[in-house]
Design an enzyme around this catalytic site. Structure first.
Site: not given
Length: 161
Positions: A59, A128
């Site tokens: 990402c 994350c």
């Protein structure tokens, strides 16, 4: 496509929290994104500062987290710089808040699942919180290495023997 462009443009304007919330971010993520805690850097050359730099190639998120540890092994300060989405920034911000005041061993017990739960991250954003956990571990490993630089060398010799 036009709706996506409009949402993206709204993120670039002041007061972007409402647009971020409409895109599915929880208010805790929006709060840490709009008001990130502990942004900045510590002296990476200081013996009592550990630096962790981690990234997610899939990402493009990159996270630097630093901790300053006192002579009693307690984390007295933490800073971060993150290039990534709102969830990555929020995870970094929360991680720095959580490690402050903890001992090195206590900080190592912080798990990505705890960060994800606190921020109400959706499954697609769990990476994350994993980055934040990895950054904590990397920073503390760097700190420990600075405390005994010969340890890594002796471990390499032992593994090669």
């Amino acid at each position: 496509m036009a709706a996506l462009r409009a949402a993206g443009a709204a993120l670039l304007r002041p007061g972007r929290g409402e647009a971020v919330a409409r895109l599915g971010y929880h208010k805790k993520v929006v709060d840490h994104y709009e008001n990130p805690r502990n942004v900045g850097s510590l002296d990476r050359n200081a013996k009592n500062v550990g630096t962790g730099l981690v990234g997610a190639p899939a990402c493009g998120d990159v996270m630097k987290l630093q901790v300053e540890v006192d002579e009693n092994g307690r984390i007295v300060d933490a800073r971060f710089k993150t290039f990534g989405c709102g969830s990555a920034i929020a995870s970094s911000s929360l991680a720095t808040e959580w490690v402050k005041g903890k001992t090195v061993d206590e900080a190592l017990k912080i798990k990505n699942t705890d960060i994800a739960k606190e921020l109400c991250l959706p499954p697609v954003k769990l990476h994350c919180s994993m980055l934040a956990e990895d950054a904590i571990k990397a920073a503390l490993a760097d700190y420990k290495l600075k405390q005994d630089p010969n340890k890594e060398e002796s471990e390499k010799k032992a593994n090669n023997a």
